[in-house]
Design a protein around this motif. Structure first.
Motif, PDB file in Angstrom:
ATOM      1  N   ASP A 113      95.108   5.951 -30.429  1.00 31.22           N
ATOM      2  CA  ASP A 113      95.171   4.818 -30.840  1.00 31.22           C
ATOM      3  C   ASP A 113      94.092   4.449 -31.822  1.00 31.22           C
ATOM      4  O   ASP A 113      92.896   4.080 -31.265  1.00 31.22           O
ATOM      5  N   ILE A 114      94.173   4.309 -32.973  1.00 29.59           N
ATOM      6  CA  ILE A 114      93.146   3.863 -33.835  1.00 29.59           C
ATOM      7  C   ILE A 114      93.210   2.246 -34.507  1.00 29.59           C
ATOM      8  O   ILE A 114      92.721   1.888 -35.467  1.00 29.59           O
ATOM      9  N   THR A 115      94.150   1.659 -33.978  1.00 34.45           N
ATOM     10  CA  THR A 115      94.463   0.188 -34.633  1.00 34.45           C
ATOM     11  C   THR A 115      93.285  -0.684 -34.775  1.00 34.45           C
ATOM     12  O   THR A 115      93.096  -1.081 -35.670  1.00 34.45           O
ATOM     13  N   GLU A 116      92.120  -0.498 -33.757  1.00 34.74           N
ATOM     14  CA  GLU A 116      91.133  -1.547 -33.824  1.00 34.74           C
ATOM     15  C   GLU A 116      90.307  -0.978 -35.097  1.00 34.74           C
ATOM     16  O   GLU A 116      89.432  -2.112 -35.635  1.00 34.74           O
ATOM     17  N   HIS A 117      90.518   0.171 -35.558  1.00 33.00           N
ATOM     18  CA  HIS A 117      89.732   0.401 -36.856  1.00 33.00           C
ATOM     19  C   HIS A 117      90.235  -0.083 -38.110  1.00 33.00           C
ATOM     20  O   HIS A 117      89.477  -0.512 -39.205  1.00 33.00           O
ATOM     21  N   GLY A 118      91.490  -0.613 -38.226  1.00 29.71           N
ATOM     22  CA  GLY A 118      92.181  -1.410 -39.244  1.00 29.71           C
ATOM     23  C   GLY A 118      92.408  -0.339 -40.529  1.00 29.71           C
ATOM     24  O   GLY A 118      92.954  -1.106 -41.404  1.00 29.71           O
ATOM     25  N   GLY A 119      92.088   0.774 -40.457  1.00 28.04           N
ATOM     26  CA  GLY A 119      92.342   1.712 -41.574  1.00 28.04           C
ATOM     27  C   GLY A 119      92.076   3.026 -41.422  1.00 28.04           C
ATOM     28  O   GLY A 119      91.102   3.363 -40.586  1.00 28.04           O
ATOM     29  N   TRP A 120      92.648   4.044 -41.925  1.00 32.42           N
ATOM     30  CA  TRP A 120      92.253   5.464 -42.083  1.00 32.42           C
ATOM     31  C   TRP A 120      90.841   5.853 -42.424  1.00 32.42           C
ATOM     32  O   TRP A 120      89.950   6.657 -41.850  1.00 32.42           O
TER      33      TRP A 120
END
Length: 135
Positions: A113-120
């Motif tokens: 889950d990389i949601t907290e990064h807000g982007g690839w």
């Protein structure tokens, strides 16, 4: 023509950008804050609509004929993704690829889950093509 949201390798500088590069770039955009964002096997990103814990995810918008989406874009997309309709932060609905329903449970060991990064780009530490170069 259809508006196609790209948030991974098809973005400028990405390994799949050739699939959309001949089409009109409409600009950098963000999704509505209703998506979770995953890295699949740390190879590619995947959006997933969620009822809670979502965020606004960065991406790029292209004006692509539906035939080209079918013949050029979709064949190179991973099997874990499918064509869907998403909501942008301005309320528009556009095409995108998202995580196939159910995979968040069946492939949980392959998802970060990389949601907290807000982007690839942020997650991968890639440069923003719109940022001014450091001098």
């Amino acid at each position: 023509m259809a508006e196609l949201f790209c948030n991974g390798g098809a973005m400028r500088g990405g390994n799949l950008h050739h699939n959309v590069s001949e089409h009109r770039f409409l600009g950098a955009v963000r999704t509505a804050p209703i998506y979770r964002f995953f890295s699949v096997r740390d190879e590619f990103p995947a959006l997933l609509l969620t009822a809670s814990g979502g965020a606004s995810i960065e991406g790029e918008l292209y004006d692509v004929p539906l035939d080209n989406i079918r013949t050029d874009f979709l064949p190179e997309e991973p099997a874990e993704l499918e064509l869907t309709v998403i909501q942008l932060d301005d309320g528009r609905s556009v095409l995108a690829v998202g995580l196939r329903p159910g995979l968040v449970d069946t492939k949980a060991d392959e998802l970060i889950d990389i949601t907290e990064h807000g982007g690839w780009r942020r997650y991968r530490g890639l440069p923003d093509p719109d940022a001014a170069p450091a001098s």
